[in-house]
Structure formats: C-alpha cells, structure tokens
Design an enzyme around this catalytic site. Structure first.
Site, mmCIF file in Angstrom:
data_model
loop_
_atom_site.group_PDB
_atom_site.id
_atom_site.type_symbol
_atom_site.label_atom_id
_atom_site.label_comp_id
_atom_site.label_asym_id
_atom_site.label_seq_id
_atom_site.Cartn_x
_atom_site.Cartn_y
_atom_site.Cartn_z
ATOM 1 N N ARG A 1 0.894 -1.204 -0.060
ATOM 2 C CA ARG A 1 -0.007 -0.087 -0.133
ATOM 3 C C ARG A 1 0.848 1.236 0.177
ATOM 4 N NH1 ARG A 1 -2.636 -3.929 1.519
ATOM 5 N NH2 ARG A 1 -0.530 -4.285 2.735
ATOM 6 N N THR A 2 1.840 1.389 0.957
ATOM 7 C CA THR A 2 2.518 2.567 1.018
ATOM 8 C C THR A 2 3.266 2.944 -0.298
ATOM 9 O OG1 THR A 2 2.727 2.182 3.274
ATOM 10 C CG2 THR A 2 4.125 3.800 2.881
ATOM 11 N N HIS B 1 5.255 6.048 11.226
ATOM 12 C CA HIS B 1 4.709 5.934 9.884
ATOM 13 C C HIS B 1 3.672 6.965 9.796
ATOM 14 C CE1 HIS B 1 3.404 4.219 6.423
ATOM 15 N NE2 HIS B 1 2.922 2.697 6.888
ATOM 16 N N ARG C 1 11.266 3.573 3.345
ATOM 17 C CA ARG C 1 10.803 2.508 4.436
ATOM 18 C C ARG C 1 12.138 2.006 4.903
ATOM 19 N NH1 ARG C 1 5.805 -1.339 4.543
ATOM 20 N NH2 ARG C 1 4.943 0.772 5.384
ATOM 21 N N LYS D 1 26.623 -4.091 -1.494
ATOM 22 C CA LYS D 1 27.669 -4.015 -1.694
ATOM 23 C C LYS D 1 28.478 -3.291 -0.384
ATOM 24 C CE LYS D 1 27.715 -3.051 -6.492
ATOM 25 N NZ LYS D 1 27.970 -1.882 -7.614
HETATM 26 N N1 CP Z 1 -0.164 -0.102 5.798
HETATM 27 C C1 CP Z 1 0.972 -0.281 5.410
HETATM 28 O O1 CP Z 1 1.827 0.328 5.640
HETATM 29 O O2 CP Z 1 0.863 -1.203 4.319
HETATM 30 P P1 CP Z 1 2.133 -1.745 3.699
HETATM 31 O O3 CP Z 1 2.933 -2.468 4.390
HETATM 32 O O4 CP Z 1 1.725 -2.740 2.621
HETATM 33 O O5 CP Z 1 2.711 -0.378 2.885
#
Ligand code: CP
Length: 308
Positions: free
Chosen positions: A57-58, A135, A107, A86
């Site tokens: 999603r993100t 997040h 991320r 590396k």
């Molecule tokens: N909600 C969320 O962060 O989903 P993903 O891990 O799929 O990005």
C-alpha cells in the site's frame, strides 16, 4: 504554512492546524485520485522510492499519487540488486538519490532511519515506516478516513491488537489527542500500549480505558482500529506464538456493535479480521487503503512547494 521542503518524519512535527490543512488539501485531491479529473501539478517532478522492507500500500499509493499528478517515480527496486548489497551506507545512498529526485520516500527496518536520512538529504524525506518507530503518512490517511467515514472531534475509538510494537497506533493516539478523543485499548497483556504513551495521553486530558475483549470495547465506540500482531517485530518467535490468534473480529463478535461502527485496519491483515466481516457495513479498511492516494498527493504537493 511551512510545508515546502519539510521532512515528514513523525507526527510530532505537526500542529493541529497543519494536520487540518493536510486533510483539506487531500479533500481537493480526492477527485483526481479517483480519476474523476486529471492534473499535471507534479509534472517534471521525480519521487525517489527507497523501500528496504516489504510494502504494497505505502509504496504503490505513493507511486499512484505521483503518477496521477503527472510526476514520475524512480525506484531503488530490490535492495539486493542495488549497491546497498555491496555495503553502501544509508547516508551515501540518500545523498546520491537526493541528486536524482525532488523528494524521497523511505521505508527502513531501523528505528530512526528516516531522521538519519533527513540529515544527509538535500530534498524532503517522507518516512514510510522506520521499524517500530513512526509511519506518519499512515496516520494522515487514518485521520482522513475517520474524517470521511465518521468524525474526528470527540471520537470514541477502540485500538486493538499489537499496541506495543504497532507504530500506527502510537502515532494515531498522538494525533487524536488534538481532537479530544476517548480511547479504549484492547490487547494481550504482553502487547499492551507502552505506559509512557498512556501517561502522555492522560496529561492531554484524553480519557483512556482498558478493556478485556473486543466485544466489551465495541459497545460504545464509533471506530474500531484493528492491527496485525507483527511477527517480524518479535525478537523471540516463541513469544509471538504465545500471542498469535488471541484477538479476532468475526461477524459474531460484532453483534452488539453500534450501527455506525467503522472498522479500520492499516493492512495487511492475517487472520485478525475474517473475510466474512468484509461483507458487513462496518468494514472500512479497503476505503482506508484507497485514501492513502489523496493523502500522499497532498503531502507530495505540499513538500514540493506546488501547493501552500
Ligand atoms: N499499511 C501499510 O503500511 O501497508 P504496507 O506495508 O503494505 O505498505
């Protein structure tokens, strides 16, 4: 408002006025996200996409947001196929990708990685999750979902599941404290909300209630926010096995829910919400994942300075 070139690392950088502004810009973006109108607001802009942990999603909603606004995305792709394999440091990777892009979405499994990246980046860093840390773009889309599907001011909400490691619930509590929420917590004792967060909420005059079961909690709430027990955050797999499958939402569990109850979940789910719940009018989690697109459109436009 001071959004241009801002790093988005945690909700702690935002005032209530700033949050409200992001939600208002997202409302303007929603028709574009639904493809009801087109836009080239981000034409000529490039988003660097660096995901060191899995995501659906993100990552995809950031990419969709950029594309729907006429911008382009430049992805690191698989970490194993990049120079990270590396031994290149995060700082060097960020310095380089900042030279190719107008903003970077990151991320990373290490708590604090986004803050560290921001110290080496010439362009805004958008934290897409740093381990058990923050997040913030998920919190914005959660707030947007609540605003669209229920109401923010004085909300009665239950947070259930992994309240210890769940970064989404920590940030959401903090943000809801601006709106005078009443928060009910339901979790196995081993995964309870950290006491310092509960103390912080109480200092802000937020009523916090601890409930023994989801059935008890939902009788009086308007939103039930369910989370996954995150196997990947447990240092000891045996500890995970002790708490896995302890909480589950089924149609039977919902029989005393208020008619207007909305069930949210950041997704992905495993078995904490059964598929039968998807057919009930309470299920809002797929709408919630869609709302990631207008929210990320709004944040990208704001930090890239094409929207004030
Ligand atoms: N909600 C969320 O962060 O989903 P993903 O891990 O799929 O990005």
């Amino acid at each position: 408002m001071p959004f241009e070139d801002m790093h988005i690392i945690s909700m702690k950088e935002f005032t209530r006025d700033m949050i409200d502004h992001v939600l208002e810009v997202a409302e303007e973006m929603e028709p574009i996200a639904r493809s009801k109108s087109s836009s080239d607001l981000l034409k000529g802009k490039v988003l660097g996409v660096l995901f060191f942990e899995p995501s659906t999603r993100t990552r995809m909603s950031f990419e969709a947001a950029m594309m729907r606004l006429g911008g382009e995305v430049l992805s690191l792709g698989s970490v194993d196929a990049s120079s990270v394999a590396k031994g290149e440091t995060l700082a060097d990777t960020i310095r380089v990708v900042a030279g190719y892009s107008n903003a970077i979405v990151l991320r990373h499994p290490m708590e604090g990685a986004a803050r560290l990246a921001s110290e080496f980046s010439a362009v805004p860093i958008l934290n897409a999750g740093d381990g058990a840390g923050h997040h913030p773009t998920q919190t914005f889309l959660d707030l947007y979902t609540i605003k669209r599907e229920s109401h923010l001011e004085g909300l009665k909400i239950a947070l259930a599941g992994d309240l210890k490691y769940g970064r989404t619930v920590h940030s959401l509590c903090y943000a809801l404290s601006f709106y005078g929420a009443e928060i009910t917590l339901v979790s196995p004792p081993e995964l309870s909300m950290p006491s310092e967060i509960i103390e912080d909420l109480k200092k802000k005059n937020i009523k916090v209630i601890e409930a023994d079961s989801i059935e008890d909690a939902i009788q009086d709430v308007e939103v039930l926010y369910m989370t996954r027990i995150q196997k990947e955050r447990f240092p000891d797999p045996a500890e995970y096995q002790k708490v896995a499958n302890r909480l589950q939402i089924t149609p039977e569990v919902l029989k005393n829910a208020k008619e207007n109850l909305r069930i949210m979940h950041p997704l992905p789910r495993t078995n904490e919400i059964t598929p039968q719940v998807d057919e009930t009018p309470h299920a809002s989690y797929f709408d919630q994942s869609f709302y990631g697109v207008p929210i990320r459109m709004a944040l990208l436009c704001l930090v890239m300075g094409v929207f004030e």
